[in-house]
Design an enzyme around this catalytic site. Structure first.
Site, PDB file in Angstrom:
ATOM      1  N   THR A   1      43.734 -61.834  -8.558  1.00 57.06           N
ATOM      2  CA  THR A   1      42.620 -62.738  -8.860  1.00 57.06           C
ATOM      3  C   THR A   1      42.417 -63.772  -7.770  1.00 57.06           C
ATOM      4  O   THR A   1      41.281 -64.126  -7.442  1.00 57.06           O
ATOM      5  CB  THR A   1      42.873 -63.452 -10.207  1.00 57.06           C
ATOM      6  OG1 THR A   1      42.892 -62.470 -11.243  1.00 57.06           O
ATOM      7  CG2 THR A   1      41.784 -64.466 -10.506  1.00 57.06           C
TER       8      THR A   1
ATOM      9  N   SER B   1      46.376 -56.399  -9.680  1.00 55.08           N
ATOM     10  CA  SER B   1      47.804 -56.198  -9.957  1.00 55.08           C
ATOM     11  C   SER B   1      48.051 -55.213 -11.095  1.00 55.08           C
ATOM     12  O   SER B   1      49.186 -54.768 -11.284  1.00 55.08           O
ATOM     13  CB  SER B   1      48.486 -57.532 -10.249  1.00 55.08           C
ATOM     14  OG  SER B   1      48.099 -58.057 -11.502  1.00 55.08           O
TER      15      SER B   1
ATOM     16  N   THR C   1      48.171 -61.975 -11.411  1.00 61.87           N
ATOM     17  CA  THR C   1      49.066 -62.528 -12.425  1.00 61.87           C
ATOM     18  C   THR C   1      49.573 -61.503 -13.442  1.00 61.87           C
ATOM     19  O   THR C   1      50.630 -61.697 -14.036  1.00 61.87           O
ATOM     20  CB  THR C   1      48.369 -63.676 -13.191  1.00 61.87           C
ATOM     21  OG1 THR C   1      47.189 -63.164 -13.827  1.00 61.87           O
ATOM     22  CG2 THR C   1      48.004 -64.813 -12.262  1.00 61.87           C
ATOM     23  N   ASP C   2      48.843 -60.419 -13.657  1.00 68.04           N
ATOM     24  CA  ASP C   2      49.185 -59.525 -14.770  1.00 68.04           C
ATOM     25  C   ASP C   2      50.543 -58.852 -14.606  1.00 68.04           C
ATOM     26  O   ASP C   2      51.237 -58.607 -15.596  1.00 68.04           O
ATOM     27  CB  ASP C   2      48.096 -58.470 -14.961  1.00 68.04           C
ATOM     28  CG  ASP C   2      46.819 -59.065 -15.537  1.00 68.04           C
ATOM     29  OD1 ASP C   2      46.872 -60.200 -16.036  1.00 68.04           O
ATOM     30  OD2 ASP C   2      45.763 -58.396 -15.478  1.00 68.04           O
TER      31      ASP C   2
END
Length: 340
Positions: free
Chosen positions: A12, A54, A85-86
């Site tokens: 992101t 990700s 972030t995932d």
């Protein structure tokens, strides 16, 4: 002035709206343009390893990332990896095992909003990560997000959209970064050995999440296709009665071929202990099961990926090494009735 290598992988933080939703589009050099003030405290060079969402992260990219850090290790004082972030908690855990005993900091960071949007958290996260990587007391693998410094093996994404997305599970945050100051809660501990790299992982690990009424037949299929099953049980851990007969049958059939189960819990905090209830105690003793205890699921999975590659034919060696603490990943193990 410290020299830092910024490694871009997408996520992101590097995304833009391309018509069908956000997608990584900015390179690592472009990210740096949004935080020009970091040039006042460090010299940054960049390496674009990949540029992916990700969700598409996989072990082969972790191996490439570890190889890149090894290749450039002597030339830099620290490393910052920008990431989506995932799966960031998986990557921070994987790097904790693939690059052990690093006297130089390896920092993973990202954001919940792209760096070129108003009100983004990307700029402070990137600035904080570079700042932390420059500090002489920083070492080993950590995740820096929303001002928190979390041990690489203890991070878990707990919020889907909020800026305070990552929590440190079953272990305190290492430090807070506030107003260009690092407030350390956990002093750096002496590293336990020489710097080591491992750039190969096994992908023969899967997760079976128990639900009430889970079909026992799943075990046969999973054992057929994977060498290690991480079973997420309920509470402190146990096997449902309706699954016991099949569990004993499949374990007896497959453990001779070097396949095994590691028990974990679906509960985020406080960890497992199969010794407490009848549904867990006997089955653990009968098969000498490995138990994850207070480890995160991300750390459990990535540690097993590394150990399966290192010890493909020795369950006892793998078991012993699983309980060896790496980067604060496990506090204690209730092995054979004793607290370690």
């Amino acid at each position: 002035m410290k020299k830092i290598l910024l490694i871009g992988t997408g996520g992101t933080i590097a995304s833009r709206q391309l018509g069908e939703g956000l997608s990584p589009a900015l390179s690592a050099p472009e990210l740096l343009r949004y935080v020009p003030d970091v040039r006042s405290f460090c010299e940054v060079e960049v390496l674009q390893l990949c540029n992916i969402d990700s969700t598409n992260m996989e072990p082969s990219i972790w191996c490439a990332l570890a190889a890149a850090i090894r290749e450039h290790y002597d030339r830099y004082d620290g490393f910052v990896v920008t990431h989506g972030t995932d799966t960031m908690a998986y990557t921070s855990a994987a790097l904790s095992y693939m690059v052990q005993n690093s006297r130089k900091p390896i920092v993973i960071t990202g954001s919940q909003k792209p760096i070129d949007t108003d009100g983004t958290d990307a700029k402070p996260n990137l600035r904080d990560s570079l700042f932390y990587a420059c500090d002489g007391l920083s070492e080993d693998v950590s995740l820096v997000f929303d001002g928190n410094v979390i041990a690489g093996t203890r991070a878990k994404k707990m919020m889907a959209r909020s800026f305070n997305a990552f929590y440190s599970v079953n272990f305190p945050v290492l430090a807070r970064i506030q107003d260009h100051h690092i407030i350390r809660y956990i002093p750096p501990s002496p590293l336990r050995g020489p710097l080591s790299f491992q750039e190969e992982l096994s992908d023969s690990v899967c997760v079976m999440k128990l639900i009430p009424g889970a079909r026992p037949e799943m075990l046969g299929y999973l054992f057929e296709n994977y060498d290690c099953i991480v079973m997420e049980s309920f509470g402190v851990g146990g096997i449902p009665e309706r699954m016991l007969e099949k569990f004993y049958l499949e374990m007896g059939r497959w453990r001779e071929k070097g396949k095994f189960i590691v028990m974990a819990t679906q509960v985020v905090n406080e960890g497992s202990n199969m010794e407490i209830y009848q549904v867990g105690q006997k089955v653990k003793q009968d098969f000498k099961l490995i138990e994850a205890y207070d480890m995160t699921l991300e750390a459990t999975i990535t540690k097993l990926m590394l150990l399966l590659k290192r010890y493909p034919s020795s369950y006892e060696k793998l078991r012993r090494e699983f309980y060896r603490e790496v980067n604060h990943d496990i506090l204690c193990a209730f092995e054979e009735g004793s607290l370690r």
